[in-house]
Design an enzyme around this catalytic site. Structure first.
Site, PDB file in Angstrom:
ATOM      1  N   ASP A  73       8.348   7.524 -33.949  1.00 25.11           N
ATOM      2  CA  ASP A  73       9.049   8.000 -33.007  1.00 25.11           C
ATOM      3  C   ASP A  73       7.858   7.609 -31.436  1.00 25.11           C
ATOM      4  O   ASP A  73       6.537   8.331 -31.688  1.00 25.11           O
ATOM      5  CB  ASP A  73      10.299   8.422 -32.496  1.00 25.11           C
ATOM      6  CG  ASP A  73       9.843  10.241 -32.956  1.00 25.11           C
ATOM      7  OD1 ASP A  73       8.982   9.837 -33.809  1.00 25.11           O
ATOM      8  OD2 ASP A  73      10.397  10.297 -32.271  1.00 25.11           O
ATOM      9  N   GLU A 129       9.989  13.380 -34.285  1.00 24.17           N
ATOM     10  CA  GLU A 129       9.381  14.050 -33.621  1.00 24.17           C
ATOM     11  C   GLU A 129       8.928  14.304 -32.250  1.00 24.17           C
ATOM     12  O   GLU A 129       8.967  15.274 -31.787  1.00 24.17           O
ATOM     13  CB  GLU A 129       7.486  13.784 -34.458  1.00 24.17           C
ATOM     14  CG  GLU A 129       6.469  14.967 -34.011  1.00 24.17           C
ATOM     15  CD  GLU A 129       5.894  14.979 -32.546  1.00 24.17           C
ATOM     16  OE1 GLU A 129       5.694  16.591 -32.482  1.00 24.17           O
ATOM     17  OE2 GLU A 129       5.759  14.397 -31.915  1.00 24.17           O
TER      18      GLU A 129
END
Length: 362
Positions: A73, A129
């Site tokens: 991400d 994350e």
């Protein structure tokens, strides 16, 4: 494999935008990561579904001994690529996510591809994350414990240094509830949440201890609905960074002890320090290996957090900052230096081979 091949693999990942929280985009990104792993390393990459999007997991089989940890991400919204496309020029690669941390993923995969035997190697690439790893934390900790060693492929420190320590970090949200009234006709009938918040901001900022490496920084505040209304509510968002578990406990206790100054005001505190500190001791043995493989490489303690904080906190040896050399994380000027790609990929090869040898000797 050549640097050109790494750049083309990086292009593939960057050109599939993957903002945190966008499940459709993250699914497409996970599929691209899985395809790259399977193409370069063989075997089958699997999805671990979560509320935050799919995590990608791959194993070389056998007894687990080293976890290659990263995330797919990014912080950039859909549309960033159109404004800032993937570009290679003047020895730099630019585009959303090249440094944090798609470049590190590509270098890790290519470094592993140079090894004849990947028995015991696991790869975990998570989907959340950038938003705190809430949906992946349990999986990260489980696989870290199982493997016993973690290599984290976040971008390198300034100048290419490896990250041997990180501050614990978190976000608090302080919500103040007061009572509205007309600011001109009867201000005394209200309880001014903004005034209360101002008192609290000073109390909160005083929790910082720069000499101990602790920063407590109010960053975002909001209050009020109209210029002639005593505000009934206010919020203050606070960024916190700590170097030690003791400071984590002290700061959290300080937030819990906040009390209203104004009669009738109420305070609610949400959030916390969700990433514990990563002590330098967690990286000592792995950094010594890295120094032998790449003489002169620096070891740096940094303020930002990563999933390495989570694995180090449970006692698993962890070395971070093994990813791209460059800079500009989360910014429009984000870049990766092409000249460092082969060297960092070779470092992966050497570290994993050295870990295999050391474990065989044990």
């Amino acid at each position: 494999m050549t640097v050109d091949a790494m750049i083309e693999d990086l292009r593939t990942l960057v050109e599939i935008e993957s903002p945190s929280g966008d499940l459709e985009a993250l699914t497409a990104s996970a599929e691209a990561v899985a395809a790259l792993v399977e193409t370069r390393l063989g075997g089958t990459a699997t999805f671990v579904e979560s509320a935050a999007g799919p995590h990608v997991r791959w194993t070389g089989g056998g007894e687990p001994r080293v976890l290659i940890l990263g995330h797919h991400d990014t912080v950039f919204p859909i549309g960033t690529l159109a404004r800032r496309p993937f570009t290679v020029a003047d020895g730099r690669v630019t585009g959303p996510g090249v440094f944090d941390m798609l470049g590190g993923l590509v270098q890790a995969i290519h470094g592993l591809a140079a090894l004849d035997d990947l028995t015991g190697v696991e790869i975990l690439v998570t989907a959340d994350e950038e938003t705190g790893s809430h949906a992946s934390r349990a999986l990260i900790e489980e696989r870290a414990r199982a493997c016993g060693t973690v290599l984290v492929f976040e971008g390198a420190a300034d100048g290419g240094g490896l990250k041997i320590g990180r501050k614990g970090c978190g976000t608090f949200k302080v919500v103040v509830t007061g009572r509205a009234s007309h600011a001109g006709l009867e201000p005394e009938a209200g309880v001014n949440a903004l005034t209360e918040a101002a008192h609290q901001v000073l109390e909160i900022a005083a929790l910082g201890r720069p000499e101990a490496g602790t920063s407590v920084t109010p960053t975002v505040a909001s209050a009020g609905t109209a210029s002639n209304v005593v505000p009934a509510s206010a919020t203050v968002v606070v960024d916190v960074r700590v170097e030690t578990i003791a400071e984590k406990a002290r700061v959290e206790a300080g937030f819990a002890a906040l009390t209203p100054r104004l009669d009738g005001a109420e305070i609610t505190v949400r959030g916390g320090i969700h990433r514990p500190p990563m002590p330098e001791s967690a990286a000592a043995s792995l950094f010594a290996m890295a120094e032998r493989l790449l003489p002169g490489v620096a070891g740096v303690a940094v303020g930002g957090g990563s999933d390495g904080n989570l694995t180090a906190a449970i006692g698993v040896p962890t070395l971070d900052g093994l990813g791209a050399v460059g800079g500009g994380a989360h910014a429009d000027h984000e870049y990766l230096l092409v000249e460092s790609m082969a060297e960092r990929s070779d470092l992966v090869t050497g570290l994993v081979a050295a870990l295999a040898t050391s474990q065989l000797e044990d």
